[in-house]
Design a protein around this motif. Structure first.
Motif, PDB file in Angstrom:
ATOM      1  N   ILE A  20       0.853  -1.190   0.000  1.00  0.00           N
ATOM      2  CA  ILE A  20       0.000   0.000   0.000  1.00  0.00           C
ATOM      3  C   ILE A  20       0.891   1.243   0.000  1.00  0.00           C
ATOM      4  CG2 ILE A  20      -1.779   1.252   1.286  1.00  0.00           C
ATOM      5  CD1 ILE A  20      -2.784  -1.429   0.279  1.00  0.00           C
ATOM      6  N   PRO A  21       0.699   2.154  -0.958  1.00  0.00           N
ATOM      7  CA  PRO A  21       1.581   3.328  -1.035  1.00  0.00           C
ATOM      8  C   PRO A  21       1.292   4.349   0.070  1.00  0.00           C
ATOM      9  CG  PRO A  21      -0.114   3.459  -2.714  1.00  0.00           C
ATOM     10  CD  PRO A  21      -0.309   2.140  -2.023  1.00  0.00           C
ATOM     11  N   THR A  22       2.322   5.098   0.428  1.00  0.00           N
ATOM     12  CA  THR A  22       2.130   6.206   1.366  1.00  0.00           C
ATOM     13  C   THR A  22       1.865   7.475   0.555  1.00  0.00           C
ATOM     14  OG1 THR A  22       4.450   6.842   1.338  1.00  0.00           O
ATOM     15  CG2 THR A  22       3.808   5.171   2.950  1.00  0.00           C
ATOM     16  N   VAL A  23       1.480   8.529   1.252  1.00  0.00           N
ATOM     17  CA  VAL A  23       1.231   9.813   0.577  1.00  0.00           C
ATOM     18  C   VAL A  23       2.501  10.273  -0.152  1.00  0.00           C
ATOM     19  CG1 VAL A  23       0.565  12.219   0.896  1.00  0.00           C
ATOM     20  CG2 VAL A  23      -0.496  10.447   2.290  1.00  0.00           C
ATOM     21  N   GLY A  24       3.611  10.186   0.558  1.00  0.00           N
ATOM     22  CA  GLY A  24       4.886  10.624  -0.015  1.00  0.00           C
ATOM     23  C   GLY A  24       5.240   9.852  -1.273  1.00  0.00           C
ATOM     24  N   GLN A  25       5.067   8.517  -1.227  1.00  0.00           N
ATOM     25  CA  GLN A  25       5.385   7.678  -2.392  1.00  0.00           C
ATOM     26  C   GLN A  25       4.488   8.017  -3.573  1.00  0.00           C
ATOM     27  OE1 GLN A  25       4.882   3.881  -0.454  1.00  0.00           O
ATOM     28  NE2 GLN A  25       7.076   3.419  -0.608  1.00  0.00           N
ATOM     29  N   LEU A 148      -4.952   6.136   0.595  1.00  0.00           N
ATOM     30  CA  LEU A 148      -4.311   7.168   1.412  1.00  0.00           C
ATOM     31  C   LEU A 148      -5.259   7.602   2.518  1.00  0.00           C
ATOM     32  CD1 LEU A 148      -2.566   9.337  -1.331  1.00  0.00           C
ATOM     33  CD2 LEU A 148      -1.780   7.237  -0.242  1.00  0.00           C
ATOM     34  N   LEU A 149      -4.738   7.604   3.749  1.00  0.00           N
ATOM     35  CA  LEU A 149      -5.561   7.997   4.892  1.00  0.00           C
ATOM     36  C   LEU A 149      -5.662   9.525   4.939  1.00  0.00           C
ATOM     37  CD1 LEU A 149      -3.968   5.610   7.535  1.00  0.00           C
ATOM     38  CD2 LEU A 149      -6.091   5.259   6.250  1.00  0.00           C
ATOM     39  N   PRO A 150      -6.860  10.054   5.168  1.00  0.00           N
ATOM     40  CA  PRO A 150      -7.023  11.514   5.245  1.00  0.00           C
ATOM     41  C   PRO A 150      -6.078  12.136   6.271  1.00  0.00           C
ATOM     42  CG  PRO A 150      -9.145  10.420   5.270  1.00  0.00           C
ATOM     43  CD  PRO A 150      -8.128   9.336   5.344  1.00  0.00           C
ATOM     44  N   ARG A 151      -5.832  11.399   7.351  1.00  0.00           N
ATOM     45  CA  ARG A 151      -4.941  11.902   8.395  1.00  0.00           C
ATOM     46  C   ARG A 151      -3.526  12.097   7.822  1.00  0.00           C
ATOM     47  NH1 ARG A 151      -5.509   7.731  11.744  1.00  0.00           N
ATOM     48  NH2 ARG A 151      -3.524   6.803  11.236  1.00  0.00           N
ATOM     49  N   ILE A 153      -2.736  12.528   4.673  1.00  0.00           N
ATOM     50  CA  ILE A 153      -2.743  13.628   3.692  1.00  0.00           C
ATOM     51  C   ILE A 153      -2.631  14.974   4.404  1.00  0.00           C
ATOM     52  CG2 ILE A 153      -4.136  14.819   1.948  1.00  0.00           C
ATOM     53  CD1 ILE A 153      -5.226  12.108   1.111  1.00  0.00           C
ATOM     54  N   SER A 154      -3.405  15.151   5.489  1.00  0.00           N
ATOM     55  CA  SER A 154      -3.356  16.451   6.171  1.00  0.00           C
ATOM     56  C   SER A 154      -2.000  16.668   6.839  1.00  0.00           C
ATOM     57  CB  SER A 154      -4.510  16.601   7.167  1.00  0.00           C
ATOM     58  OG  SER A 154      -4.270  15.814   8.300  1.00  0.00           O
ATOM     59  N   ARG A 155      -1.359  15.571   7.272  1.00  0.00           N
ATOM     60  CA  ARG A 155      -0.010  15.692   7.854  1.00  0.00           C
ATOM     61  C   ARG A 155       0.982  16.144   6.774  1.00  0.00           C
ATOM     62  NH1 ARG A 155       1.066  10.433   9.950  1.00  0.00           N
ATOM     63  NH2 ARG A 155      -0.319  10.857  11.674  1.00  0.00           N
ATOM     64  N   GLU A 156       0.847  15.567   5.586  1.00  0.00           N
ATOM     65  CA  GLU A 156       1.726  15.925   4.463  1.00  0.00           C
ATOM     66  C   GLU A 156       1.510  17.393   4.063  1.00  0.00           C
ATOM     67  OE1 GLU A 156       3.803  13.502   3.463  1.00  0.00           O
ATOM     68  OE2 GLU A 156       4.827  14.769   1.989  1.00  0.00           O
ATOM     69  N   ILE A 157       0.261  17.820   4.116  1.00  0.00           N
ATOM     70  CA  ILE A 157      -0.047  19.222   3.776  1.00  0.00           C
ATOM     71  C   ILE A 157       0.642  20.166   4.762  1.00  0.00           C
ATOM     72  CG2 ILE A 157      -1.902  20.949   3.730  1.00  0.00           C
ATOM     73  CD1 ILE A 157      -3.706  18.721   2.530  1.00  0.00           C
ATOM     74  N   THR A 158       0.551  19.839   6.055  1.00  0.00           N
ATOM     75  CA  THR A 158       1.182  20.671   7.082  1.00  0.00           C
ATOM     76  C   THR A 158       2.689  20.750   6.863  1.00  0.00           C
ATOM     77  OG1 THR A 158      -0.497  19.865   8.593  1.00  0.00           O
ATOM     78  CG2 THR A 158       1.350  21.040   9.574  1.00  0.00           C
ATOM     79  N   LYS A 159       3.282  19.580   6.584  1.00  0.00           N
ATOM     80  CA  LYS A 159       4.736  19.520   6.378  1.00  0.00           C
ATOM     81  C   LYS A 159       5.133  20.364   5.158  1.00  0.00           C
ATOM     82  CE  LYS A 159       8.436  16.396   5.069  1.00  0.00           C
ATOM     83  NZ  LYS A 159       8.632  17.146   3.802  1.00  0.00           N
ATOM     84  N   THR A 160       4.377  20.223   4.061  1.00  0.00           N
ATOM     85  CA  THR A 160       4.726  20.959   2.840  1.00  0.00           C
ATOM     86  C   THR A 160       4.555  22.463   3.039  1.00  0.00           C
ATOM     87  OG1 THR A 160       3.873  19.054   1.635  1.00  0.00           O
ATOM     88  CG2 THR A 160       4.375  21.007   0.353  1.00  0.00           C
ATOM     89  N   ARG A 161       3.557  22.854   3.787  1.00  0.00           N
ATOM     90  CA  ARG A 161       3.360  24.289   4.051  1.00  0.00           C
ATOM     91  C   ARG A 161       4.508  24.856   4.883  1.00  0.00           C
ATOM     92  NH1 ARG A 161      -1.088  27.328   2.948  1.00  0.00           N
ATOM     93  NH2 ARG A 161      -2.626  26.231   1.685  1.00  0.00           N
ATOM     94  N   SER A 162       5.033  24.032   5.778  1.00  0.00           N
ATOM     95  CA  SER A 162       6.173  24.531   6.566  1.00  0.00           C
ATOM     96  C   SER A 162       7.437  24.575   5.693  1.00  0.00           C
ATOM     97  CB  SER A 162       6.375  23.687   7.819  1.00  0.00           C
ATOM     98  OG  SER A 162       6.883  22.431   7.463  1.00  0.00           O
TER      99      SER A 162
END
Ligand SMILES: [Zn+2]
Length: 430
Positions: A20-25, A148-151, A153-162
């Motif tokens: 199962i792929p991760t958001v990053g992958q 992809l888990l919504p959780r 995705i939102s973590r990835e969004i936070t990281k990318t915004r920082s």
């Protein structure tokens, strides 16, 4: 119609994803596939400089790309030819060619999915083991919604915004900073949370504001009348940064820094040469020790086989142990001396010198022609040799001569010469 448009994507630049792929992958896959698609020119309107990568973008993601303001319309099958003029015909042929290429890119994109994701991930979309009737974007959406888990995705969004707030490093060219902002912008769009140009400009301004040498540039940017755009902001700060780099007052500091750097480099070069030299010396010593070991080995073998322990040419055992530079030198000297002593000394002497050495100051020379002499060298000898005549060593006669002429006769004596030489025979009975 045309088979010349057939080609395959080089998928070696795409990472294989197991399970199962991760958001990053998933994002990485999209980026890697888009890189391949961008490398092919697309003739469709609004594709801009981004080739066929619009295939792998939803609307927000596509519009976030640099220089893109309009969506690319999904191509439609040209259908049968209905034109009547040459111009119609030409346009129709172009449409067919473009559409063939589009189909080819779809086929290649689907292949990328099935090559890079684990088998079975698209089982819901498959017909007879093949993904048929879905666009690459639909498959990508399938992955996002199903795996992809919504959780996450939102973590990835936070990281990318920082990541957007990452400070500009003055040692790099500013384009590296711009590129990281652009990457974050595209990632956020792909994650379904696009960032506006105003937000990006705010981030960049906050970064530049804290750079002491960009204070003036920031003030100038604030003062301008025209509505700000990210494209103009990038140009404005690029120029200011370049101007700072060619400013003489700053260059003076830079020059001093360069001088220090040069000294450091010279020192490093010196050290490098020294260590190379040491390596070479070590090599030589190692080689000498190897040779010495071989010699010692041979010596032991000789010693075992021979009763006489001092064969000529052998290294005296006394100095062949204890490996210091001094002992090796001494060994070498002694060895050369042994070589010289062992060699036949006569090779380098004339016959006259040899005889002088043998008889000393009382040596009688051949003072007459034809190797004859007025005084006897061996007054007490009555021996005669067929090849050498009279007045020869009492050990030497015709029967035992070691250096005989062609007509030598072993039976010849002084009283019966049998045709032998008459050299010094006038001394007989004289
Ligand atoms: Zn003789």
């Amino acid at each position: 119609m045309t088979s010349s448009s057939k080609f395959d994507y080089d998928l070696s630049g795409i990472d294989r994803i197991d399970g199962i792929p991760t958001v990053g992958q998933t994002l990485t896959f999209q980026r890697q596939l888009a890189t391949i698609q961008t490398s092919y020119t697309c003739k469709y309107e609004h594709a801009g400089a981004h080739g066929w990568s619009w295939i792998m973008c939803d609307d927000a993601h596509w519009l976030a790309k640099r220089g893109i303001t309009t969506l690319v319309a999904t191509p439609t099958e040209p259908g049968p030819y209905t034109g009547t003029t040459h111009t119609h015909k030409f346009k129709y042929q172009l449409d067919v060619k473009n559409y063939d290429e589009y189909k080819e890119h779809l086929r290649n994109s689907l292949k990328a999915f099935s090559t890079c994701f684990t088998e079975g991930l698209f089982i819901d979309l498959e017909t007879d083991g093949q993904i048929i009737g879905y666009s690459p974007m639909q498959i990508y959406t399938h992955i996002k919604t199903n795996f992809l888990l919504p959780r996450d995705i939102s973590r990835e969004i936070t990281k990318t915004r920082s990541d957007l707030k990452v400070a500009y490093n003055p040692d790099d060219i500013v384009q590296i900073y711009y590129k990281s902002i652009q990457t974050s912008k595209l990632t956020l769009a792909a994650l379904g949370d696009p960032i506006t140009e105003v937000e990006i400009m705010r981030c960049a301004f906050e970064t530049f504001e804290v750079q002491s040498d960009l204070k003036e540039a920031c003030r100038e940017w604030d003062r301008q009348a025209a509505p700000p755009t990210w494209a103009r902001m990038m140009v404005h700060f690029s120029i200011e940064i370049q101007r700072n780099r060619t400013d003489p007052s700053k260059l003076k500091l830079q020059g001093e820094a360069n001088a220090v750097l040069k000294q450091v480099e010279q020192q490093e070069e010196k050290q490098r040469l020294q260590s190379e030299c040491m390596v070479a010396q070590t090599d030589t010593i190692n080689r000498l020790q190897e040779q010495l070991t071989a010699v010692q080995y041979e010596q032991q073998a000789n010693g075992a086989a021979s009763v006489n322990g001092s064969l000529p040419g052998r290294i005296p055992a006394s100095i062949s142990t204890g490996l210091t530079q001094e002992s090796m030198e001494a060994m070498f000297k002694k060895w050369t001396a042994t070589q010289a002593a062992g060699a036949p000394a006569t090779d380098r002497m004339t016959g006259k010198e040899r005889k002088k050495k043998k008889f000393g100051v009382n040596f009688i020379e051949n003072d007459l022609p034809n190797a004859e002499r007025s005084k006897r060298r061996y007054p007490n000898s009555t021996n005669y040799c067929s090849s050498h005549g009279y007045d020869i060593s009492p050990d030497h006669d015709s029967s035992n001569c070691k250096k005989r002429n062609a007509n030598h006769n072993e039976a010849a004596t002084i009283t019966n010469m049998l045709g032998g030489v008459t050299t010094n025979c006038f001394h007989h009975n004289a």
